[in-house]
Design a protein around this motif. Structure first.
Motif, mmCIF file in Angstrom:
data_model
loop_
_atom_site.group_PDB
_atom_site.id
_atom_site.type_symbol
_atom_site.label_atom_id
_atom_site.label_comp_id
_atom_site.label_asym_id
_atom_site.label_seq_id
_atom_site.Cartn_x
_atom_site.Cartn_y
_atom_site.Cartn_z
ATOM 1 N N ASN A 11 1.064 -1.012 0.316
ATOM 2 C CA ASN A 11 0.047 -0.208 -0.052
ATOM 3 C C ASN A 11 1.109 1.290 -0.277
ATOM 4 O O ASN A 11 1.194 1.776 1.060
ATOM 5 C CB ASN A 11 -0.925 0.359 1.136
ATOM 6 N N LYS A 13 0.573 4.031 0.266
ATOM 7 C CA LYS A 13 -0.700 5.135 0.021
ATOM 8 C C LYS A 13 0.017 6.870 -0.333
ATOM 9 O O LYS A 13 0.619 6.329 -1.843
ATOM 10 C CB LYS A 13 0.193 5.241 1.954
ATOM 11 N N HIS A 96 -9.748 1.628 4.371
ATOM 12 C CA HIS A 96 -8.387 2.007 4.775
ATOM 13 C C HIS A 96 -9.036 2.988 6.347
ATOM 14 O O HIS A 96 -9.394 3.590 6.190
ATOM 15 C CB HIS A 96 -7.911 2.704 4.085
ATOM 16 N N GLU A 167 -6.670 -4.625 10.184
ATOM 17 C CA GLU A 167 -5.462 -3.772 10.286
ATOM 18 C C GLU A 167 -5.299 -2.556 11.436
ATOM 19 O O GLU A 167 -6.100 -2.062 11.948
ATOM 20 C CB GLU A 167 -4.732 -2.795 9.820
ATOM 21 N N ILE A 172 -0.409 1.163 12.854
ATOM 22 C CA ILE A 172 -0.080 1.434 11.328
ATOM 23 C C ILE A 172 0.669 2.486 11.308
ATOM 24 O O ILE A 172 0.615 3.540 12.246
ATOM 25 C CB ILE A 172 -1.424 1.956 10.634
ATOM 26 N N GLY A 173 1.819 2.282 10.693
ATOM 27 C CA GLY A 173 2.603 3.747 10.435
ATOM 28 C C GLY A 173 3.313 3.367 11.622
ATOM 29 O O GLY A 173 3.956 4.562 12.249
ATOM 30 N N GLY A 210 0.170 -3.114 9.513
ATOM 31 C CA GLY A 210 0.425 -2.591 10.616
ATOM 32 C C GLY A 210 1.559 -2.813 10.736
ATOM 33 O O GLY A 210 2.441 -3.789 11.925
ATOM 34 N N SER A 211 3.314 -1.824 10.880
ATOM 35 C CA SER A 211 4.103 -2.059 10.536
ATOM 36 C C SER A 211 4.543 -3.595 10.638
ATOM 37 O O SER A 211 5.531 -3.949 11.227
ATOM 38 C CB SER A 211 4.781 -1.390 12.212
ATOM 39 N N GLY A 232 2.501 -0.379 4.364
ATOM 40 C CA GLY A 232 3.049 0.065 3.795
ATOM 41 C C GLY A 232 3.866 1.067 4.208
ATOM 42 O O GLY A 232 5.297 0.365 2.795
ATOM 43 N N GLY A 233 4.654 1.661 4.587
ATOM 44 C CA GLY A 233 6.189 1.856 4.720
ATOM 45 C C GLY A 233 7.120 0.375 4.233
ATOM 46 O O GLY A 233 8.148 1.362 3.165
HETATM 47 P P1 PGA Z 1 2.318 -0.079 7.796
HETATM 48 O O1 PGA Z 1 0.912 0.544 7.096
HETATM 49 O O2 PGA Z 1 2.780 -0.715 7.108
HETATM 50 O O3 PGA Z 1 2.993 1.566 7.419
HETATM 51 O O4 PGA Z 1 2.098 -0.014 9.053
HETATM 52 C C1 PGA Z 1 0.516 -0.596 6.680
HETATM 53 C C2 PGA Z 1 -0.804 -0.552 6.000
HETATM 54 O O5 PGA Z 1 -1.697 1.167 6.406
HETATM 55 O O6 PGA Z 1 -1.804 -0.605 5.466
#
Ligand code: PGA
Length: 250
Positions: A11, A13, A96, A167, A172-173, A210-211, A232-233
């Motif tokens: 993702n 973003k 999301h 998530e 998340i993040g 989530g991370s 995400g990241g």
């Molecule tokens: P993250 O984001 O891996 O940076 O925590 C995941 C997401 O929000 O889909």
């Protein structure tokens, strides 16, 4: 025995540029030979044409991050499911937490978006998850079941065509990952809810997000109901994303 092969979804973003996307994707594709899990990247809508070309003929599917709840017409700024389909989009994230939070998306709206995606032949990746306050109040199960119930209710027998992503908002993040046990516990709840709604629930992929990163992916993916990741990241760095794809390919 499960028949679900792992699905790893990046993702992106609101990140990327024409130049950065090309170098990221080319670095991933350079080393994709040993990857045999399912994979996709969900990119900002303006980059769909670029990514359609970059990913053509590869094993990485193209995904979007949102879709309009409307079919077409006077909805300035919106992108319809049919438009996504025109660019060979296979997956679309819906609901999301960043959209639920910053764009006031309700459970009912998310359910309609899932419906629009399904009608266009696009697999919706339906995100559910609790906040830290909700977890602390013992409401995790109640919240995720309420979010998923809306989608089940609106989509009937098509529900076996969706992907679910658990998530937890607090992960998340933040670098704070759910433990494998915490993830499995919620995934099992979601699986049971899907089983009550569909005889094909065992085919539905439930992703954790989530991370998730190259260091913690293996233990999360080892859980029986964790069928992949929404990343995400760590999906913005080719070596990290590749490492996770390889972990999921074992
Ligand atoms: P993250 O984001 O891996 O940076 O925590 C995941 C997401 O929000 O889909």
């Amino acid at each position: 025995m499960t028949m679900r092969s792992k699905l790893m979804v990046g993702n992106w973003k609101m990140n990327g540029s024409l130049v950065a996307n090309a170098s990221l994707v080319n670095a991933i594709l350079d080393d994709i030979a040993t990857v045999n899990c399912r994979a996709a990247v969900c990119v900002p809508a303006v980059f769909l044409a670029q990514l359609q070309a970059l990913l053509a003929g590869s094993c990485i599917g193209l995904g979007a991050q949102d879709v309009s709840a409307h079919a077409s017409g006077a909805y300035t700024g919106e992108v319809s499911a049919d438009m996504l389909r025109d660019f060979a989009v296979r997956y679309c994230i819906v609901g999301h937490s960043e959209r639920r939070q910053y764009h006031a998306e309700s459970d009912a709206l998310v359910a309609i978006k899932a419906q629009r995606a399904l009608a266009a032949g696009i697999t919706p990746i339906v995100c559910v998850g609790e906040s830290l306050a909700e977890r602390d109040a013992g409401q995790t199960e109640h919240v995720v079941k309420r979010q998923l119930a809306a989608v089940i209710h609106a989509n009937g027998h098509c529900i076996s065509e969706i992907v679910v992503a658990y998530e937890p908002l607090w992960a998340i993040g933040t670098g704070l990952t759910a433990t494998p046990e915490q993830a499995q516990q919620v995934h099992a709840v979601l699986r049971a809810q899907l089983q009550a709604a569909s005889s094909h629930a065992d085919l539905i992929s439930i992703l954790y997000g989530g991370s998730m990163n190259a260091a913690n992916a293996a233990e999360l993916l080892a859980q029986p109901d964790v069928d992949g990741g929404l990343i995400g990241g760590a999906a913005l760095k080719a070596p990290d994303f590749l490492s996770m794809l390889k972990t999921a390919s074992r």
